[in-house]
Design a protein around this motif. Structure first.
Motif, PDB file in Angstrom:
ATOM      1  N   ALA A 306       0.815  -1.212   0.000  1.00  0.00           N
ATOM      2  CA  ALA A 306       0.000   0.000   0.000  1.00  0.00           C
ATOM      3  C   ALA A 306       0.852   1.266   0.000  1.00  0.00           C
ATOM      4  O   ALA A 306       0.456   2.287  -0.569  1.00  0.00           O
ATOM      5  N   ASN A 307       2.025   1.216   0.625  1.00  0.00           N
ATOM      6  CA  ASN A 307       2.851   2.417   0.746  1.00  0.00           C
ATOM      7  C   ASN A 307       4.290   2.033   1.080  1.00  0.00           C
ATOM      8  O   ASN A 307       4.606   0.847   1.291  1.00  0.00           O
ATOM      9  N   ALA A 308       5.166   3.055   1.143  1.00  0.00           N
ATOM     10  CA  ALA A 308       6.581   2.812   1.416  1.00  0.00           C
ATOM     11  C   ALA A 308       6.825   2.204   2.797  1.00  0.00           C
ATOM     12  O   ALA A 308       7.678   1.310   2.925  1.00  0.00           O
ATOM     13  N   ARG A 316      12.710  -5.303   5.832  1.00  0.00           N
ATOM     14  CA  ARG A 316      13.381  -5.575   7.114  1.00  0.00           C
ATOM     15  C   ARG A 316      13.190  -7.041   7.516  1.00  0.00           C
ATOM     16  O   ARG A 316      14.112  -7.695   7.996  1.00  0.00           O
ATOM     17  N   ARG A 317      11.969  -7.541   7.332  1.00  0.00           N
ATOM     18  CA  ARG A 317      11.687  -8.932   7.691  1.00  0.00           C
ATOM     19  C   ARG A 317      12.516  -9.889   6.840  1.00  0.00           C
ATOM     20  O   ARG A 317      13.021 -10.895   7.327  1.00  0.00           O
ATOM     21  N   TRP A 318      12.642  -9.576   5.544  1.00  0.00           N
ATOM     22  CA  TRP A 318      13.374 -10.449   4.636  1.00  0.00           C
ATOM     23  C   TRP A 318      14.879 -10.393   4.850  1.00  0.00           C
ATOM     24  O   TRP A 318      15.560 -11.411   4.786  1.00  0.00           O
ATOM     25  N   THR A 319      15.409  -9.187   5.017  1.00  0.00           N
ATOM     26  CA  THR A 319      16.858  -8.984   4.950  1.00  0.00           C
ATOM     27  C   THR A 319      17.487  -8.477   6.237  1.00  0.00           C
ATOM     28  O   THR A 319      18.711  -8.496   6.362  1.00  0.00           O
ATOM     29  N   THR A 322      16.994  -1.920   5.990  1.00  0.00           N
ATOM     30  CA  THR A 322      16.000  -1.041   5.385  1.00  0.00           C
ATOM     31  C   THR A 322      16.165  -1.047   3.871  1.00  0.00           C
ATOM     32  O   THR A 322      17.240  -1.405   3.359  1.00  0.00           O
ATOM     33  N   PRO A 323      15.142  -0.627   3.136  1.00  0.00           N
ATOM     34  CA  PRO A 323      15.306  -0.506   1.685  1.00  0.00           C
ATOM     35  C   PRO A 323      16.463   0.401   1.292  1.00  0.00           C
ATOM     36  O   PRO A 323      17.183   0.119   0.328  1.00  0.00           O
ATOM     37  N   ARG A 324      16.664   1.479   2.045  1.00  0.00           N
ATOM     38  CA  ARG A 324      17.769   2.383   1.735  1.00  0.00           C
ATOM     39  C   ARG A 324      19.116   1.665   1.890  1.00  0.00           C
ATOM     40  O   ARG A 324      20.006   1.814   1.056  1.00  0.00           O
TER      41      ARG A 324
END
Length: 348
Positions: A306-308, A316-319, A322-324
């Protein structure tokens, strides 16, 4: 064994979606109705589920008329269909171009058969499918192929008629007469195949020069007809990701199987659907974050979030980052974590 999901390159949809956009038709609604996401309008060489692509064409035909494939293809340049189109237009004549299609078709579609025969009067193309379509879908799919062949021949700028004869399975309601104004001499086929005959004066005419034509890049690999089941499913999910939920039922429909059959086949691979969906999102998220400068909101939308902030929580859960941070580290910095997801499932 053949891949679970019949697959075609997204470039096959480019002329259809382009016609809709130019004509003011609702592209997003059409994609949603066909259970396709943004990948269908992004990279023309990305794989998308064939049955969903046919449903997009069917929906348009029911709204616009049964000759819609001919209308869509009448004003296009064949290179619009991606790497296959560019390879076609790199050849000097339609005859040579059509022979190239027969060679490259396994790179473009898993279940389409395309053969080309040189005849005394020109060239004969025979096209068929190794997936079962209903009569309406088969007529529309093969009408589109015939119209694309005509579009190629039109690039010679020769005089009509460009085709000698077209034999095509009839539309279940209107037959074949509606195609005569576009394709010339059209006959109803008794077998589920398309036959297009191109006269020698057209087949051997020079195609108009095209700036920037090129052959497919090395990474434009074969869509193997006996390929990897999980890869086939990952392609399907990636093509369906977007604002609408990608469900077990929608993927099963794209595969042409029941949800129970899909669950059984996934269980045989040691995966649940949730794990496969998560793993596909993980792979796509890393690719988008490390290989593009797309804003996080755009990446989130592409992945169906739905959003960023929702994207950030998932990454965060996967890796654990953060995306950054993923964007700064690059894919190499996440290889170990990504490998832990195994055969397509990021573990919850």
């Amino acid at each position: 064994m053949k891949p679970l999901v019949p697959t075609i390159r997204a470039g096959a949809l480019a002329p259809i979606l382009g016609w809709m956009a130019k004509s003011g038709r609702p592209v997003e609604a059409a994609l949603r109705d066909a259970a396709l996401g943004e990948q269908a309008v992004g990279d023309p060489d990305s794989p998308v589920p064939l049955l969903n692509a046919i449903e997009l064409l069917r929906g348009l035909a029911r709204a616009e008329g049964p000759d819609i494939a001919c209308r869509v293809a009448s004003g296009i340049e064949i290179q619009e269909i991606g790497a296959l189109g560019a390879a076609i237009r790199a050849r000097p004549t339609p005859r040579q171009a059509l022979h190239v299609v027969s060679v490259l078709m396994p790179r473009h579609c898993t279940h389409e058969r395309f053969t080309v025969e040189n005849t005394a009067s020109g060239v004969r193309v025979i096209e068929s499918w190794s997936v079962r379509f209903d009569a309406e879908a088969l007529h529309l799919a093969q009408q589109y192929v015939a119209a694309l062949i005509r579009a190629l021949c039109a690039a010679t700028r020769g005089a009509a008629p460009l085709l000698d004869r077209v034999e095509i399975p009839p539309h279940p309601s209107v037959g074949v007469a509606h195609l005569a104004r576009w394709l010339g001499r059209v006959e109803a086929a008794a077998a589920p195949r398309l036959v297009v005959e191109v006269p020698a004066r057209v087949a051997d005419a020079r195609l108009a020069p095209l700036t920037g034509a090129h052959t497919p890049p090395p990474e434009w690999t074969t869509l193997h007809a006996d390929g990897d089941l999980l890869q086939s499913l990952r392609w399907t999910i990636a093509a369906m990701l977007g604002p609408e939920e990608v469900s077990l039922d929608s993927v099963a429909a794209a595969a042409g199987v029941t949800r129970r059959t899909l669950q059984r086949r996934l269980a045989a691979e040691g995966l649940t659907f949730s794990e496969l969906l998560d793993g596909t999102r993980l792979d796509l998220a890393i690719r988008l974050l490390t290989q593009s400068a797309a804003p996080l909101g755009e990446v989130a939308s592409r992945l169906g979030y739905a959003n960023a902030p929702a994207l950030t929580r998932a990454v965060r859960r996967w890796t654990g980052a953060t995306p950054r941070a993923v964007r700064e580290k690059g894919a190499a910095g996440l290889q170990g974590r990504n490998a832990a997801a195994g055969n397509g499932g990021a573990k919850r």
